[in-house]
Scaffold this motif. Structure first.
Motif, PDB file in Angstrom:
ATOM      1  N   ILE A   1       2.145  -4.700  10.384  1.00  0.00           N
ATOM      2  CA  ILE A   1       2.843  -5.977  10.314  1.00  0.00           C
ATOM      3  C   ILE A   1       4.360  -5.862  10.394  1.00  0.00           C
ATOM      4  O   ILE A   1       5.026  -6.791  10.812  1.00  0.00           O
ATOM      5  N   GLY A   2       4.927  -4.746  10.020  1.00  0.00           N
ATOM      6  CA  GLY A   2       6.373  -4.574  10.051  1.00  0.00           C
ATOM      7  C   GLY A   2       6.910  -4.101  11.391  1.00  0.00           C
ATOM      8  O   GLY A   2       8.106  -3.900  11.545  1.00  0.00           O
TER       9      GLY A   2
ATOM     10  N   GLN B   1       2.477 -14.688   9.885  1.00  0.00           N
ATOM     11  CA  GLN B   1       2.899 -14.592   8.482  1.00  0.00           C
ATOM     12  C   GLN B   1       1.772 -13.898   7.714  1.00  0.00           C
ATOM     13  O   GLN B   1       0.768 -14.524   7.387  1.00  0.00           O
ATOM     14  N   LEU B   2       1.946 -12.625   7.417  1.00  0.00           N
ATOM     15  CA  LEU B   2       0.886 -11.839   6.784  1.00  0.00           C
ATOM     16  C   LEU B   2       1.415 -11.196   5.509  1.00  0.00           C
ATOM     17  O   LEU B   2       2.579 -10.810   5.432  1.00  0.00           O
ATOM     18  N   PRO B   3       0.546 -11.053   4.504  1.00  0.00           N
ATOM     19  CA  PRO B   3       0.975 -10.413   3.256  1.00  0.00           C
ATOM     20  C   PRO B   3       1.158  -8.909   3.446  1.00  0.00           C
ATOM     21  O   PRO B   3       0.523  -8.300   4.306  1.00  0.00           O
ATOM     22  N   ASN B   4       2.024  -8.337   2.655  1.00  0.00           N
ATOM     23  CA  ASN B   4       2.261  -6.895   2.698  1.00  0.00           C
ATOM     24  C   ASN B   4       1.274  -6.207   1.757  1.00  0.00           C
ATOM     25  O   ASN B   4       1.656  -5.567   0.785  1.00  0.00           O
ATOM     26  N   ALA B   5       0.001  -6.385   2.038  1.00  0.00           N
ATOM     27  CA  ALA B   5      -1.099  -5.836   1.229  1.00  0.00           C
ATOM     28  C   ALA B   5      -2.350  -5.858   2.110  1.00  0.00           C
ATOM     29  O   ALA B   5      -2.299  -6.275   3.268  1.00  0.00           O
ATOM     30  N   GLU B   6      -3.459  -5.414   1.555  1.00  0.00           N
ATOM     31  CA  GLU B   6      -4.718  -5.520   2.299  1.00  0.00           C
ATOM     32  C   GLU B   6      -5.053  -6.989   2.510  1.00  0.00           C
ATOM     33  O   GLU B   6      -4.752  -7.828   1.663  1.00  0.00           O
TER      34      GLU B   6
ATOM     35  N   ARG C   1      -6.319  -5.862   7.411  1.00  0.00           N
ATOM     36  CA  ARG C   1      -5.441  -4.739   7.088  1.00  0.00           C
ATOM     37  C   ARG C   1      -6.096  -3.972   5.943  1.00  0.00           C
ATOM     38  O   ARG C   1      -6.440  -4.541   4.922  1.00  0.00           O
ATOM     39  N   VAL C   2      -6.231  -2.679   6.138  1.00  0.00           N
ATOM     40  CA  VAL C   2      -6.896  -1.815   5.179  1.00  0.00           C
ATOM     41  C   VAL C   2      -5.921  -0.751   4.705  1.00  0.00           C
ATOM     42  O   VAL C   2      -5.250  -0.116   5.528  1.00  0.00           O
TER      43      VAL C   2
ATOM     44  N   LEU D   1      -5.354   2.782   3.602  1.00  0.00           N
ATOM     45  CA  LEU D   1      -6.084   4.040   3.715  1.00  0.00           C
ATOM     46  C   LEU D   1      -5.832   4.984   2.548  1.00  0.00           C
ATOM     47  O   LEU D   1      -6.398   6.061   2.503  1.00  0.00           O
ATOM     48  N   GLY D   2      -4.954   4.570   1.634  1.00  0.00           N
ATOM     49  CA  GLY D   2      -4.699   5.372   0.451  1.00  0.00           C
ATOM     50  C   GLY D   2      -3.709   6.488   0.651  1.00  0.00           C
ATOM     51  O   GLY D   2      -3.364   7.178  -0.284  1.00  0.00           O
ATOM     52  N   ASP D   3      -3.216   6.667   1.882  1.00  0.00           N
ATOM     53  CA  ASP D   3      -2.253   7.736   2.140  1.00  0.00           C
ATOM     54  C   ASP D   3      -0.913   7.169   2.595  1.00  0.00           C
ATOM     55  O   ASP D   3      -0.118   7.843   3.223  1.00  0.00           O
ATOM     56  N   GLY D   4      -0.692   5.885   2.266  1.00  0.00           N
ATOM     57  CA  GLY D   4       0.565   5.246   2.644  1.00  0.00           C
ATOM     58  C   GLY D   4       0.535   4.646   4.033  1.00  0.00           C
ATOM     59  O   GLY D   4       1.526   4.103   4.488  1.00  0.00           O
ATOM     60  N   ASN D   5      -0.578   4.719   4.712  1.00  0.00           N
ATOM     61  CA  ASN D   5      -0.718   4.143   6.061  1.00  0.00           C
ATOM     62  C   ASN D   5      -1.578   2.897   6.017  1.00  0.00           C
ATOM     63  O   ASN D   5      -2.458   2.741   5.261  1.00  0.00           O
TER      64      ASN D   5
END
Length: 158
Positions: free
Chosen positions: A88-89, A98-103, A151-152, A154-158
């Motif tokens: 999104i960025g 307009q999307l949240p900065n989360a899953e 948006r998922v 991945l637990g590794d900052g991606n």
């Protein structure tokens, strides 16, 4: 497809797109183009057009393929699909919403047009896009499309 300047060694350069059946581990179709006439988007659409049974397929494709034109083509074939987009960025497909900065898992409806008219201001979810980047404006000045963005983390900052 032979390239090279006079006095230099010639070389071959081409774009190759394949459709791979992951269940049988077989490449079922291939599109090859001269690198100067190569369009990954057109190659994907040709591969999907060649499918004998698109309703029983799940098409997966990487970042470049996430366009409204590809989504409209894939929806028309009845194929199921997952297109990975830039985050999104970035300056990619998802950045225009307009999307949240989360899953998230969000459904969208858009009415696409190439017009810039005051009369269209009352159309909900209107999105103006470049006429040349969308194949279906010859049928109508407006085109409705429904899709999901997921948006998922991945637990590794991606």
């Amino acid at each position: 497809m032979m390239h090279g300047k006079p006095g230099t060694r010639p070389y071959h350069q081409m774009g190759i797109q394949t459709l791979h059946d992951v269940l049988t581990d077989v490449i079922v179709d291939t599109v090859m183009n001269d690198i100067h006439d190569h369009s990954e988007e057109k190659a994907l659409l040709q591969l999907v057009k060649n499918l004998k049974d698109p309703e029983n397929c799940i098409i997966t494709a990487d970042r470049f393929y996430g366009t409204l034109n590809n989504i409209a083509h894939l929806l028309r074939t009845g194929a199921h699909f997952v297109l990975r987009c830039k985050d999104i960025g970035s300056n990619g497909f998802a950045s225009s919403y307009q999307l949240p900065n989360a899953e998230f898992d969000l459904s969208f409806h858009r009415t696409l047009t190439f017009h810039h008219r005051k009369a269209d201001a009352d159309i909900p979810d209107l999105q103006i896009i470049d006429r040349d980047s969308f194949d279906f404006f010859d049928e109508s000045d407006y085109y409705d499309v429904n899709f999901r963005l997921v948006r998922v983390d991945l637990g590794d900052g991606n």
